[in-house]
Design a protein around this motif. Structure first.
Motif, PDB file in Angstrom:
ATOM      1  N   ILE A   1     -32.578  45.405 118.530  1.00  0.00           N
ATOM      2  CA  ILE A   1     -32.721  44.196 117.710  1.00  0.00           C
ATOM      3  C   ILE A   1     -31.785  44.297 116.519  1.00  0.00           C
ATOM      4  O   ILE A   1     -31.832  45.267 115.758  1.00  0.00           O
ATOM      5  CB  ILE A   1     -34.175  44.019 117.232  1.00  0.00           C
ATOM      6  CG1 ILE A   1     -35.105  43.817 118.429  1.00  0.00           C
ATOM      7  CG2 ILE A   1     -34.286  42.841 116.275  1.00  0.00           C
ATOM      8  CD1 ILE A   1     -36.573  43.719 118.059  1.00  0.00           C
ATOM      9  N   LYS A   2     -30.918  43.310 116.394  1.00  0.00           N
ATOM     10  CA  LYS A   2     -29.985  43.263 115.274  1.00  0.00           C
ATOM     11  C   LYS A   2     -30.536  42.305 114.220  1.00  0.00           C
ATOM     12  O   LYS A   2     -30.830  41.140 114.511  1.00  0.00           O
ATOM     13  CB  LYS A   2     -28.602  42.798 115.743  1.00  0.00           C
ATOM     14  CG  LYS A   2     -27.576  42.753 114.635  1.00  0.00           C
ATOM     15  CD  LYS A   2     -26.220  42.276 115.131  1.00  0.00           C
ATOM     16  CE  LYS A   2     -25.208  42.215 113.983  1.00  0.00           C
ATOM     17  NZ  LYS A   2     -23.894  41.700 114.445  1.00  0.00           N
ATOM     18  N   GLU A   3     -30.679  42.788 112.999  1.00  0.00           N
ATOM     19  CA  GLU A   3     -31.170  41.964 111.898  1.00  0.00           C
ATOM     20  C   GLU A   3     -29.999  41.557 111.003  1.00  0.00           C
ATOM     21  O   GLU A   3     -29.177  42.392 110.634  1.00  0.00           O
ATOM     22  CB  GLU A   3     -32.219  42.725 111.084  1.00  0.00           C
ATOM     23  CG  GLU A   3     -33.492  43.021 111.855  1.00  0.00           C
ATOM     24  CD  GLU A   3     -34.577  43.618 110.972  1.00  0.00           C
ATOM     25  OE1 GLU A   3     -34.264  43.909 109.798  1.00  0.00           O
ATOM     26  OE2 GLU A   3     -35.713  43.774 111.433  1.00  0.00           O
ATOM     27  N   THR A   4     -29.950  40.273 110.686  1.00  0.00           N
ATOM     28  CA  THR A   4     -28.898  39.742 109.818  1.00  0.00           C
ATOM     29  C   THR A   4     -29.540  39.025 108.632  1.00  0.00           C
ATOM     30  O   THR A   4     -30.424  38.176 108.821  1.00  0.00           O
ATOM     31  CB  THR A   4     -27.992  38.753 110.588  1.00  0.00           C
ATOM     32  OG1 THR A   4     -27.479  39.410 111.759  1.00  0.00           O
ATOM     33  CG2 THR A   4     -26.835  38.299 109.719  1.00  0.00           C
TER      34      THR A   4
ATOM     35  N   THR B   1     -32.960  34.990 103.872  1.00  0.00           N
ATOM     36  CA  THR B   1     -33.555  34.793 105.197  1.00  0.00           C
ATOM     37  C   THR B   1     -33.025  35.861 106.141  1.00  0.00           C
ATOM     38  O   THR B   1     -31.820  36.122 106.184  1.00  0.00           O
ATOM     39  CB  THR B   1     -33.201  33.400 105.768  1.00  0.00           C
ATOM     40  OG1 THR B   1     -33.637  32.403 104.848  1.00  0.00           O
ATOM     41  CG2 THR B   1     -33.869  33.183 107.113  1.00  0.00           C
ATOM     42  N   VAL B   2     -33.937  36.491 106.864  1.00  0.00           N
ATOM     43  CA  VAL B   2     -33.550  37.529 107.826  1.00  0.00           C
ATOM     44  C   VAL B   2     -33.761  37.002 109.244  1.00  0.00           C
ATOM     45  O   VAL B   2     -34.863  36.554 109.590  1.00  0.00           O
ATOM     46  CB  VAL B   2     -34.365  38.818 107.628  1.00  0.00           C
ATOM     47  CG1 VAL B   2     -33.972  39.867 108.681  1.00  0.00           C
ATOM     48  CG2 VAL B   2     -34.142  39.376 106.227  1.00  0.00           C
ATOM     49  N   THR B   3     -32.704  37.013 110.044  1.00  0.00           N
ATOM     50  CA  THR B   3     -32.809  36.601 111.447  1.00  0.00           C
ATOM     51  C   THR B   3     -32.726  37.835 112.345  1.00  0.00           C
ATOM     52  O   THR B   3     -32.030  38.799 112.041  1.00  0.00           O
ATOM     53  CB  THR B   3     -31.687  35.624 111.834  1.00  0.00           C
ATOM     54  OG1 THR B   3     -30.418  36.280 111.688  1.00  0.00           O
ATOM     55  CG2 THR B   3     -31.712  34.393 110.948  1.00  0.00           C
ATOM     56  N   LYS B   4     -33.457  37.779 113.448  1.00  0.00           N
ATOM     57  CA  LYS B   4     -33.460  38.880 114.413  1.00  0.00           C
ATOM     58  C   LYS B   4     -32.874  38.402 115.737  1.00  0.00           C
ATOM     59  O   LYS B   4     -33.286  37.365 116.254  1.00  0.00           O
ATOM     60  CB  LYS B   4     -34.887  39.404 114.625  1.00  0.00           C
ATOM     61  CG  LYS B   4     -35.510  40.023 113.377  1.00  0.00           C
ATOM     62  CD  LYS B   4     -36.895  40.568 113.659  1.00  0.00           C
ATOM     63  CE  LYS B   4     -37.496  41.216 112.430  1.00  0.00           C
ATOM     64  NZ  LYS B   4     -38.851  41.772 112.702  1.00  0.00           N
ATOM     65  N   THR B   5     -31.923  39.167 116.259  1.00  0.00           N
ATOM     66  CA  THR B   5     -31.268  38.828 117.523  1.00  0.00           C
ATOM     67  C   THR B   5     -31.476  39.958 118.521  1.00  0.00           C
ATOM     68  O   THR B   5     -31.196  41.122 118.223  1.00  0.00           O
ATOM     69  CB  THR B   5     -29.757  38.602 117.328  1.00  0.00           C
ATOM     70  OG1 THR B   5     -29.557  37.594 116.320  1.00  0.00           O
ATOM     71  CG2 THR B   5     -29.111  38.157 118.635  1.00  0.00           C
ATOM     72  N   THR B   6     -31.985  39.614 119.707  1.00  0.00           N
ATOM     73  CA  THR B   6     -32.194  40.611 120.762  1.00  0.00           C
ATOM     74  C   THR B   6     -30.896  40.825 121.527  1.00  0.00           C
ATOM     75  O   THR B   6     -30.266  39.876 121.981  1.00  0.00           O
ATOM     76  CB  THR B   6     -33.294  40.156 121.735  1.00  0.00           C
ATOM     77  OG1 THR B   6     -34.524  40.033 121.021  1.00  0.00           O
ATOM     78  CG2 THR B   6     -33.466  41.152 122.870  1.00  0.00           C
ATOM     79  N   LYS B   7     -30.505  42.085 121.670  1.00  0.00           N
ATOM     80  CA  LYS B   7     -29.289  42.425 122.413  1.00  0.00           C
ATOM     81  C   LYS B   7     -29.601  43.460 123.498  1.00  0.00           C
ATOM     82  O   LYS B   7     -30.498  44.286 123.329  1.00  0.00           O
ATOM     83  CB  LYS B   7     -28.213  42.967 121.469  1.00  0.00           C
ATOM     84  CG  LYS B   7     -27.592  41.891 120.574  1.00  0.00           C
ATOM     85  CD  LYS B   7     -26.313  42.403 119.934  1.00  0.00           C
ATOM     86  CE  LYS B   7     -25.486  41.286 119.348  1.00  0.00           C
ATOM     87  NZ  LYS B   7     -24.169  41.757 118.888  1.00  0.00           N
ATOM     88  N   VAL B   8     -28.843  43.389 124.601  1.00  0.00           N
ATOM     89  CA  VAL B   8     -29.010  44.313 125.722  1.00  0.00           C
ATOM     90  C   VAL B   8     -28.077  45.503 125.518  1.00  0.00           C
ATOM     91  O   VAL B   8     -26.868  45.325 125.353  1.00  0.00           O
ATOM     92  CB  VAL B   8     -28.692  43.628 127.070  1.00  0.00           C
ATOM     93  CG1 VAL B   8     -29.072  44.543 128.238  1.00  0.00           C
ATOM     94  CG2 VAL B   8     -29.408  42.295 127.181  1.00  0.00           C
ATOM     95  N   THR B   9     -28.627  46.716 125.506  1.00  0.00           N
ATOM     96  CA  THR B   9     -27.817  47.929 125.306  1.00  0.00           C
ATOM     97  C   THR B   9     -26.989  48.232 126.564  1.00  0.00           C
ATOM     98  O   THR B   9     -27.180  47.614 127.612  1.00  0.00           O
ATOM     99  CB  THR B   9     -28.716  49.130 124.999  1.00  0.00           C
ATOM    100  OG1 THR B   9     -29.564  49.366 126.137  1.00  0.00           O
ATOM    101  CG2 THR B   9     -29.573  48.883 123.778  1.00  0.00           C
ATOM    102  N   GLY B  10     -26.067  49.198 126.448  1.00  0.00           N
ATOM    103  CA  GLY B  10     -25.293  49.622 127.618  1.00  0.00           C
ATOM    104  C   GLY B  10     -26.204  50.117 128.732  1.00  0.00           C
ATOM    105  O   GLY B  10     -26.005  49.811 129.908  1.00  0.00           O
TER     106      GLY B  10
END
Length: 267
Positions: A226-229, A239-248
């Motif tokens: 999870i990447k938080e921006t 404001t903090v947004t969370k983005t789900t990413k698929v690892t290698g």
């Protein structure tokens, strides 16, 4: 154990040692499996599965000579001699079609090796019967090897693709994973992939703030991150947004899962 003679070389070279034991060379197995990471990094990981030097494998040093300008340079390359049980286990833990095929090849050869050769039978009638059985077994093995060679050729592009993804340290969006799958023959879009991931328990399906976030099980398996921006607004609040990413690792897992499903459907 350093004197090796080729016993069989259909899918991967198998050697006979000076003690009569059948073995495989580490770097040749590494190449046959289509592993993308370097051998020096890959082999220690394989040995960590409980294998011991002197028991399951032995160090092999090869001297290679090459030219550097006008100089002749000698370099020692480290390799390993693997016993059949270790080689079979390594093939299995790759979880690829190529690994399955090579493992089955080793099992078939092992059956031939463990069978009693006809020349060792004293009774001439029984010796003749055994010789006939050996010839039939060899013919069946040759036919099976030809089919397996064709299977490896067909699977090779997919194996290379999945291994390349595994070696990647870049995480991607789920939508990008859907595009990669579609480019490789899996008819699935972003919405259907999200739905599939929720139904299979990889993403949270409960509506709310955590909807479409990775489940605890998926995070512990290393499939997602999870990447938080953080965004600073003009009025001072953040404001903090969370983005789900698929690892290698996750990319390899899902790509293999979908490609295996496609193969089963096509066959």
């Amino acid at each position: 154990m350093n004197e090796l003679k080729v016993f069989n070389s259909d899918l991967i070279p198998v050697y006979t040692t000076d003690t009569g034991e059948k073995v495989v060379i580490g770097r040749e197995l590494h190449d046959a499996l289509g592993i993308k990471s370097q051998y020096k990094d890959w082999f220690p990981r394989m040995a960590d599965y409980g294998f011991s030097e002197g028991v399951d494998f032995n160090l092999l040093k090869n001297e290679r000579v090459h030219k550097e300008g006008n100089r002749t340079v000698k370099r020692v390359v480290l390799d390993h001699i693997l016993k059949f049980d270790m080689a079979k286990h390594i093939c299995m833990i790759q979880r690829t079609e190529t690994g399955k095929v090579i493992r089955q090849k080793l099992i078939d050869l092992e059956k031939v090796v463990n069978g009693k050769d006809s020349y060792m039978i004293e009774d001439p009638i029984e010796r003749a019967k055994a010789w006939i059985r050996e010839q039939e077994a060899r013919k069946q093995l040759e036919m099976k090897n030809a089919a397996q060679s064709q299977q490896i050729q067909e699977m090779h592009p997919k194996a290379i693709f999945a291994d390349a993804v595994a070696a990647s340290s870049t995480s991607i969006l789920i939508g990008d994973l859907a595009k990669i799958l579609k480019q490789n023959g899996v008819e699935i879009g972003q919405k259907r992939l999200f739905s599939w991931l929720r139904d299979k328990g990889f993403l949270i399906k409960r509506k709310g703030a955590d909807w479409n976030s990775p489940t605890q099980r998926a995070m512990e398996a290393g499939l997602f991150e999870i990447k938080e921006t953080a965004f600073s607004h003009s009025d001072g609040h953040v404001t903090v947004t969370k983005t789900t990413k698929v690892t290698g690792k996750g990319q390899q897992y899902f790509i293999n899962k979908f490609l295996e499903a496609v193969d089963q459907f096509e066959n």
